[in-house]
Design a protein around this motif. Structure first.
Motif, PDB file in Angstrom:
ATOM      1  N   LEU A 104       0.840  -1.201   0.000  1.00 11.75           N
ATOM      2  CA  LEU A 104       0.000   0.000   0.000  1.00 11.75           C
ATOM      3  C   LEU A 104       0.871   1.245   0.000  1.00 11.75           C
ATOM      4  CD1 LEU A 104      -2.692   1.484   0.204  1.00 11.75           C
ATOM      5  CD2 LEU A 104      -2.615   1.116   2.698  1.00 11.75           C
ATOM      6  N   ALA A 105       1.904   1.260   0.844  1.00  9.52           N
ATOM      7  CA  ALA A 105       2.794   2.425   0.903  1.00  9.52           C
ATOM      8  C   ALA A 105       3.565   2.607  -0.394  1.00  9.52           C
ATOM      9  CB  ALA A 105       3.767   2.267   2.076  1.00  9.52           C
ATOM     10  N   LEU A 106       3.944   1.490  -1.040  1.00  9.35           N
ATOM     11  CA  LEU A 106       4.723   1.581  -2.264  1.00  9.35           C
ATOM     12  C   LEU A 106       3.872   1.962  -3.467  1.00  9.35           C
ATOM     13  CD1 LEU A 106       7.020  -1.551  -1.742  1.00  9.35           C
ATOM     14  CD2 LEU A 106       7.649   0.849  -1.460  1.00  9.35           C
ATOM     15  N   GLU A 138       1.200   8.612  -1.312  1.00  9.71           N
ATOM     16  CA  GLU A 138       0.441   9.620  -0.553  1.00  9.71           C
ATOM     17  C   GLU A 138      -0.122   9.051   0.746  1.00  9.71           C
ATOM     18  OE1 GLU A 138      -2.602   7.465  -3.087  1.00  9.71           O
ATOM     19  OE2 GLU A 138      -0.502   8.169  -3.295  1.00  9.71           O
ATOM     20  N   ARG A 139      -0.138   7.727   0.875  1.00  4.13           N
ATOM     21  CA  ARG A 139      -0.632   7.092   2.095  1.00  4.13           C
ATOM     22  C   ARG A 139       0.503   6.580   2.976  1.00  4.13           C
ATOM     23  NH1 ARG A 139      -5.737   3.239   1.091  1.00  4.13           N
ATOM     24  NH2 ARG A 139      -5.754   3.460   3.369  1.00  4.13           N
ATOM     25  N   ARG A 140       1.717   6.952   2.653  1.00  5.50           N
ATOM     26  CA  ARG A 140       2.876   6.438   3.390  1.00  5.50           C
ATOM     27  C   ARG A 140       2.808   6.767   4.872  1.00  5.50           C
ATOM     28  NH1 ARG A 140       7.867   8.279   5.001  1.00  5.50           N
ATOM     29  NH2 ARG A 140       9.558   6.727   5.025  1.00  5.50           N
ATOM     30  N   GLU A 141       2.458   7.991   5.220  1.00  5.99           N
ATOM     31  CA  GLU A 141       2.398   8.374   6.635  1.00  5.99           C
ATOM     32  C   GLU A 141       1.346   7.561   7.377  1.00  5.99           C
ATOM     33  OE1 GLU A 141       4.457  10.303   8.314  1.00  5.99           O
ATOM     34  OE2 GLU A 141       5.607  10.441   6.439  1.00  5.99           O
ATOM     35  N   ASP A 153      11.734  -1.949   3.623  1.00  6.51           N
ATOM     36  CA  ASP A 153      11.408  -1.865   2.201  1.00  6.51           C
ATOM     37  C   ASP A 153      10.727  -0.546   1.830  1.00  6.51           C
ATOM     38  OD1 ASP A 153      12.501  -4.329   1.763  1.00  6.51           O
ATOM     39  OD2 ASP A 153      10.599  -5.419   1.673  1.00  6.51           O
ATOM     40  N   ILE A 154      10.026   0.058   2.780  1.00  9.57           N
ATOM     41  CA  ILE A 154       9.381   1.337   2.480  1.00  9.57           C
ATOM     42  C   ILE A 154      10.214   2.514   2.989  1.00  9.57           C
ATOM     43  CG2 ILE A 154       7.083   0.297   2.470  1.00  9.57           C
ATOM     44  CD1 ILE A 154       6.585   1.652   5.186  1.00  9.57           C
ATOM     45  N   HIS A 155      11.473   2.189   3.382  1.00 15.69           N
ATOM     46  CA  HIS A 155      12.404   3.223   3.852  1.00 15.69           C
ATOM     47  C   HIS A 155      11.825   4.003   5.035  1.00 15.69           C
ATOM     48  CE1 HIS A 155      14.205   3.262  -0.500  1.00 15.69           C
ATOM     49  NE2 HIS A 155      14.354   2.104   0.119  1.00 15.69           N
ATOM     50  N   GLY A 156      11.282   3.251   5.984  1.00 10.17           N
ATOM     51  CA  GLY A 156      10.613   3.884   7.124  1.00 10.17           C
ATOM     52  C   GLY A 156      11.533   4.157   8.293  1.00 10.17           C
ATOM     53  N   ASP A 172      18.890   0.095  -0.137  1.00 11.78           N
ATOM     54  CA  ASP A 172      19.200  -0.328  -1.496  1.00 11.78           C
ATOM     55  C   ASP A 172      18.215   0.313  -2.463  1.00 11.78           C
ATOM     56  OD1 ASP A 172      16.825  -1.943  -1.847  1.00 11.78           O
ATOM     57  OD2 ASP A 172      17.761  -3.466  -0.573  1.00 11.78           O
ATOM     58  N   THR A 173      18.508   0.174  -3.729  1.00 18.55           N
ATOM     59  CA  THR A 173      17.675   0.812  -4.762  1.00 18.55           C
ATOM     60  C   THR A 173      16.767  -0.181  -5.462  1.00 18.55           C
ATOM     61  OG1 THR A 173      19.471   0.522  -6.368  1.00 18.55           O
ATOM     62  CG2 THR A 173      19.399   2.613  -5.163  1.00 18.55           C
ATOM     63  N   TYR A 174      16.727  -1.408  -4.955  1.00 19.06           N
ATOM     64  CA  TYR A 174      15.889  -2.440  -5.579  1.00 19.06           C
ATOM     65  C   TYR A 174      14.412  -2.081  -5.444  1.00 19.06           C
ATOM     66  CZ  TYR A 174      13.852  -7.023  -6.499  1.00 19.06           C
ATOM     67  OH  TYR A 174      13.105  -8.055  -7.002  1.00 19.06           O
ATOM     68  N   ASP A 175      13.694  -2.209  -6.533  1.00 26.10           N
ATOM     69  CA  ASP A 175      12.274  -1.863  -6.558  1.00 26.10           C
ATOM     70  C   ASP A 175      11.463  -2.947  -5.852  1.00 26.10           C
ATOM     71  OD1 ASP A 175       9.789  -0.870  -7.043  1.00 26.10           O
ATOM     72  OD2 ASP A 175       9.858  -1.097  -9.232  1.00 26.10           O
ATOM     73  N   LYS A 176      10.850  -2.606  -4.732  1.00 26.26           N
ATOM     74  CA  LYS A 176      10.079  -3.581  -3.946  1.00 26.26           C
ATOM     75  C   LYS A 176       8.599  -3.613  -4.331  1.00 26.26           C
ATOM     76  CE  LYS A 176      13.664  -4.392  -1.220  1.00 26.26           C
ATOM     77  NZ  LYS A 176      14.544  -3.247  -1.483  1.00 26.26           N
ATOM     78  N   VAL A 177       8.214  -2.788  -5.286  1.00 28.06           N
ATOM     79  CA  VAL A 177       6.807  -2.743  -5.698  1.00 28.06           C
ATOM     80  C   VAL A 177       6.455  -4.029  -6.441  1.00 28.06           C
ATOM     81  CG1 VAL A 177       5.088  -1.520  -7.054  1.00 28.06           C
ATOM     82  CG2 VAL A 177       6.881  -0.243  -5.877  1.00 28.06           C
ATOM     83  N   LYS A 178       5.398  -4.692  -5.994  1.00 27.15           N
ATOM     84  CA  LYS A 178       4.931  -5.909  -6.661  1.00 27.15           C
ATOM     85  C   LYS A 178       3.732  -5.578  -7.546  1.00 27.15           C
ATOM     86  CE  LYS A 178       6.304  -8.903  -2.805  1.00 27.15           C
ATOM     87  NZ  LYS A 178       5.823  -9.879  -1.789  1.00 27.15           N
ATOM     88  N   GLU A 179       3.680  -6.220  -8.694  1.00 24.80           N
ATOM     89  CA  GLU A 179       2.552  -6.007  -9.590  1.00 24.80           C
ATOM     90  C   GLU A 179       1.263  -6.502  -8.955  1.00 24.80           C
ATOM     91  OE1 GLU A 179       3.154  -6.049 -14.239  1.00 24.80           O
ATOM     92  OE2 GLU A 179       3.918  -7.896 -13.339  1.00 24.80           O
TER      93      GLU A 179
END
Length: 525
Positions: free
Chosen positions: A367-369, A373-376, A413-416, A451-458
């Protein structure tokens, strides 16, 4: 991490070592025949090789061939004696050193290997006066070094050398051996770490599955629902679309009834499984129902989903299997992302399976990735859940150190990094399975240097996801790969000396191990 910089040239010229190995024109014409005698493994060849050694005493390769032959004949002591003979008469012959190092490896005398190959385990350090090495020398040396480092548990150094091998000779059998050795060592280390951590792991007492005598199937409003009980993941897009086109309210009721049926008739389906084996076409109805509810974005059935996720490990093994850890988050994402409070309350429920709860933490990560806008909002959710664990006691039956570790991975993964103070408290309280996410120092570093690896899943339509699963998951492929070797089995390299290759003709196999003919591979390099 120590990085090796190759400060030398590499050649594939088959005549490069001729002078060093005292290979005359006469001997060069015979080497292939002697090499064949060695690898054929016939006892009658021993005397032939001894005679050749008498004729060409300055050549170390012939002695190496003799060592190979003794190994094939299972005359291990003679092989070891020959290795020592090679070292004594040809102290600078690399393959002689490698033979002796292999001997120490198989005797598990690992501390002696650096005495032969040098403490740096680096080819240039072993031969500082040489500026050029043959590719076969480089690959054989690094394979041996990989064996050493995996044996002493330094997988990082093993991987550094494997990376060099992979770059120089990706198709070499030695490179593949090194990869398998690292895999085996990694699995062994992971198993040992797991066994160690099991002694300190904090887990919850999960519920046992209720078993009823009910075996009567429910009555559905829509007859198409019966397809879910007779078709596996190959059900096809046409049938899925037909189901999804049914009136939404009544369809949702039917799908919730499917999920309830899996709980009420668990005993019935379990007996079918025990008597007939697991049937892919008849036992995927739970997966179908969850995915269809996801397609409908049926937020109103979230409590039913939580009821499913509140079942026992035995229930999950029967109906969800790998879906629980790999895929079920996706339809639940479509159902749950607008009711984070309910998701939070589910996390607070005592006695839940580890992966049932981490399914929800995975949903929040995505959801955050997907919606920055919903990260917080997501960070607040994670903070509240962490605080819940900090405020709970072991008696509450909610603290699961694996769940907490996996949640920390989600936050990484969401850099929190905003949650570092709370995460540090989890470590201070000893509530984290460090084998999963790493020690506090490693976790802190992961936040400070993400890291810069994209953690977003389709997030895909149901039919597309089914297509991917049936084409990529091992259980759905027609031809399965060979199972990995037992990770306690370190026999991927036989007790054989390192073979110095025979002189290579244009039409012979290339010494780099590519499998190509020499003329089409390294001849012109």
């Amino acid at each position: 991490m120590s990085i090796i910089k190759i400060g030398y040239n590499i050649t594939t010229d088959p005549t490069f070592l001729d002078k060093q190995n005292a290979i005359t024109l006469e001997l060069s014409r015979k080497l292939e025949r002697f090499h064949k005698l060695a690898v054929e493994g016939k006892r009658s060849s021993v005397q032939k090789l001894l005679d050749a050694i008498d004729q060409y005493p300055d050549n170390p390769q012939l002695k190496n061939y003799l060592s190979v032959l003794y190994g094939l004949l299972n005359e291990t002591e003679k092989m070891y004696d020959t290795n020592k003979w090679i070292i004594a008469e040809h102290p600078n012959y690399l393959f002689g050193k490698l033979n002796l190092a292999h001997e120490y490896y198989f005797k598990q005398e690992y501390d002696k290997m650096p005495e032969i190959l040098g403490s740096a385990m680096e080819l240039k350090a072993l031969y500082p006066d040489r500026d050029t090495f043959h590719l076969n020398e480089v690959i054989s040396f690094y394979k041996c070094a990989t064996l050493y480092f995996t044996a002493i548990g330094d997988i990082e150094q093993a991987e550094i050398r494997y990376d060099i091998m992979q770059e120089l000779a990706p198709d070499s059998e030695d490179t593949e051996t090194a990869r398998l050795q690292i895999f085996a060592a990694t699995m062994k280390a992971g198993h040992e770490r797991f066994e160690k951590e099991q002694k300190t792991r904090i887990s919850v007492k999960t519920r046992s599955q209720k078993i009823t005598s009910t075996n009567k199937a429910p009555n559905f409003i829509h007859e198409e629902i019966d397809w879910l009980y007779s078709h596996g993941l190959y059900i096809g897009e046409e049938k899925l679309n037909k189901i999804l086109s049914l009136p939404k309210d009544s369809l949702i009721n039917d799908l919730e009834l499917v999920l309830l049926d899996s709980i009420v008739r668990y005993g019935y389906f379990k007996k079918l499984d025990e008597e007939n084996g697991w049937d892919e076409e008849k036992m995927n109805f739970v997966v179908h129902a969850v995915y269809l509810l996801g397609e409908l974005e049926a937020a109103e059935c979230l409590e039913t989903i939580f009821d499913v996720l509140s079942q026992s490990d035995a229930y999950f093994d029967l109906f969800l299997g790998d879906f629980l850890t790999s895929a079920i988050w996706e339809p639940i994402y479509k159902i749950a992302i607008n009711d984070l409070e309910a998701c939070k309350e589910f996390m607070y429920t005592p006695g839940l399976d580890t992966y049932a709860r981490t399914t929800i933490t995975d949903v929040l990560e995505q959801l955050a990735l997907h919606h920055p806008e919903r990260r917080e909002e997501v960070l607040t959710w994670y903070r509240d859940v962490i605080q819940f664990f900090l405020d709970s006691s072991l008696e509450d039956n909610v603290i699961d150190s694996d769940v907490i570790a996996l949640l920390i991975c989600n936050v990484i993964d969401i850099h929190g990094a905003e949650l570092l103070p709370e995460i540090e408290q989890l470590f201070e309280r000893g509530l984290v399975s460090q084998g999963i996410c790493g020690a506090w120092k490693e976790v802190k570093e992961a936040f400070e240097h993400p890291d810069t690896y994209d953690k977003v899943k389709e997030i895909l339509p149901m039919a597309d996801r089914y297509d991917i699963i049936t084409s990529t998951w091992a259980s759905y492929r027609d031809e399965l790969s060979s199972p990995p070797a037992d990770f306690f089995d370190f026999s991927t390299s036989s007790q054989m000396p390192v073979r110095a290759e025979a002189k290579i003709g244009r039409n012979d196999s290339c010494p780099c191990g590519s499998g190509k003919k020499y003329k089409k591979c390294c001849l012109n390099k």
